[in-house]
Design a protein around this motif. Structure first.
Motif, mmCIF file in Angstrom:
data_model
loop_
_atom_site.group_PDB
_atom_site.id
_atom_site.type_symbol
_atom_site.label_atom_id
_atom_site.label_comp_id
_atom_site.label_asym_id
_atom_site.label_seq_id
_atom_site.Cartn_x
_atom_site.Cartn_y
_atom_site.Cartn_z
ATOM 1 N N GLU A 1 -34.977 66.499 13.152
ATOM 2 C CA GLU A 1 -35.634 67.527 12.417
ATOM 3 C C GLU A 1 -36.560 66.814 11.620
ATOM 4 O O GLU A 1 -37.504 67.300 11.403
ATOM 5 N N ALA B 1 -40.584 67.218 11.563
ATOM 6 C CA ALA B 1 -41.169 67.697 10.597
ATOM 7 C C ALA B 1 -42.435 66.627 9.989
ATOM 8 O O ALA B 1 -43.673 67.007 9.684
ATOM 9 N N ARG C 1 -45.322 67.134 12.413
ATOM 10 C CA ARG C 1 -45.822 68.326 12.221
ATOM 11 C C ARG C 1 -46.777 68.344 11.387
ATOM 12 O O ARG C 1 -47.854 68.889 11.406
#
Ligand code: GLU
Ligand code: MG
Length: 436
Positions: A426, A430, A433
């Motif tokens: 995760e 992130a 991203r």
């Protein structure tokens, strides 16, 4: 075009980030010959605020020399200055292409393609991206999804057109808030320029609306990935499609058949260049149409390289529309490195006179290990670390890049591995991203 505005002298680096320096538009012409200086060590930047160990000291400089044919000017926002940038070649002070320049890597590959086969590359990327903040309202591919981002998608079409690019499709994709844009193919190094321009224009259109368009290959772990598939064909000197031969059962010319075979053989090694981030491997894999194996297919969306025949009944349109698609690349790779690696891999097949492998007519993940082995279908790497090992084990692929470029490129990739080591998936998703 505003004469008193800024024009950005831009280049795409190892990590596919568009870096730049700005000059007054009124002084742009004075920069055409020798460009601007840039500290070579900057080539070792990661997509974050980190720099990899590199062989260059604080003194060394290259010149970022603009190629005026690549200039993009978009002046459609009443509340913001024009987006105005031009792609550069990185040159040594004596004017030679710097051996670590990504655009130069593509240029040299295209020169070799032309010298050895007499053809030029015509190519276009499919640009998938996810809009952040994401919603979970409109169903995949729906008109509702399109209307959810009606302003953004409209602005993208308008901005691309203003930039002189020809948008072909602007459409909703499979994921929540995921969209896809395609533009007409272009020849030679401008195929890379146009891919960069398209992404930057999409990013800017989103930014102006207070949104982020992220091109990360896996922006959210529970949604589909963003690919950067490449459609390509070869243009013969008489302008005809040198990829096509109506007499062959697949429609592929002898040149295209050997080229495809070279790509299949070197596809696992190519991953270090075309799927070059830790998050690339959250995307790559079977059953997602991003592909997990180095296979060839006709129409098969689980194949790494596939033939896309034209659906027209008109023989001329059939020839014109016939193209090939490379599916593993993602947008964390510089388009120049993607196209350069593609040409290098294909040329290996042409030089060795390789035969077209059998077309895979199913998802290769459905085949047994023995069946895959008998068809010459190798798995793609499953992590960036593995991709680097596989690349280094392929003697031909290792020789595609000049020594300094290869070593310094891999050093940047190793820093990305170190930075993300110990993060949860995760956290890594992130991180990328935001950066892409
Ligand atoms: N999003 C998929 C990918 O990651 C591709 C879907 C499609 O075929 O357009 O490559
Ligand atoms: Mg798509």
């Amino acid at each position: 075009m505003s004469d008193d505005g800024l024009v950005m002298l831009a280049w795409s680096d190892y990590v596919g980030v568009t870096r730049c320096r700005g000059v007054l538009a009124s002084q742009f012409n004075e920069r055409l010959e020798t460009g601007l200086g840039w500290a070579v060590a900057g080539q070792a930047l990661t997509p974050f605020a980190d720099i990899a160990p590199n062989p260059w000291g604080p003194m060394l400089e290259v010149r970022q020399v603009p190629d005026p044919t690549s200039r993009v000017t978009v002046d459609i926002w009443p509340d913001a200055p024009a987006l105005d940038f031009v792609m550069c070649d990185s040159r040594t002070p004596d004017g030679e292409l710097w051996d670590c320049c990504a655009r130069g890597f593509l240029r040299k590959a295209l020169d070799d393609l032309l010298a050895e086969t007499g053809v030029e590359l015509l190519a276009a990327f499919e640009h998938e991206f996810t809009v952040v903040p994401q919603t979970d309202v409109a169903p995949p591919f729906s008109l509702a999804a399109m209307r959810e981002q009606a302003q953004l998608t409209h602005d993208i079409a308008r901005a691309l057109t203003a930039a002189g690019l020809i948008p072909e499709t602007v459409e909703p994709e499979y994921g929540y808030s995921q969209y896809e844009v395609t533009v007409s193919p272009s020849q030679g190094v401008s195929a890379g320029d146009h891919a960069i321009a398209t992404r930057e224009i999409i990013r800017e259109c989103a930014r102006r609306l207070g949104l982020q368009a992220t091109f990360s290959p896996k922006p959210f772990l529970d949604g589909p990935g963003n690919g950067a598939h490449v459609h390509f064909s070869f243009v013969a000197q008489d302008g005809s499609n040198a990829t096509y031969d109506s007499a062959h059962e697949t429609g592929a010319s002898a040149l295209a058949r050997s080229f495809i075979a070279g790509v299949v053989r070197h596809m696992p090694a190519m991953c270090a260049l075309v799927a070059p981030s830790p998050v690339s491997y959250y995307r790559l894999g079977p059953h997602h149409w991003s592909c997990g194996y180095a296979s060839f297919g006709i129409q098969n969306r689980e194949a790494a390289i596939r033939i896309c025949p034209s659906t027209s009944r008109d023989p001329q349109a059939q020839s014109r529309g016939f193209n090939l698609e490379l599916r593993p690349p993602d947008p964390t790779a510089s388009p120049y490195l993607v196209l350069g690696a593609l040409v290098r891999a294909g040329l290996e097949g042409v030089r060795a006179g390789l035969e077209l492998p059998p077309a895979c007519v199913t998802d290769p993940a459905e085949l047994s290990d023995d069946e895959r082995a008998s068809m010459g279908i190798a798995p793609l790497p499953s992590t960036l670390a593995e991709a680097i090992d596989v690349f280094l084990a392929d003697e031909k692929a290792v020789a595609w890049l000049p020594d300094t470029m290869r070593d310094s490129y891999l050093d940047v990739k190793r820093v990305e591995l170190t930075l993300t080591d110990g993060e949860t998936n995760e956290e890594t998703a992130a991180r990328y991203r935001k950066a892409y």
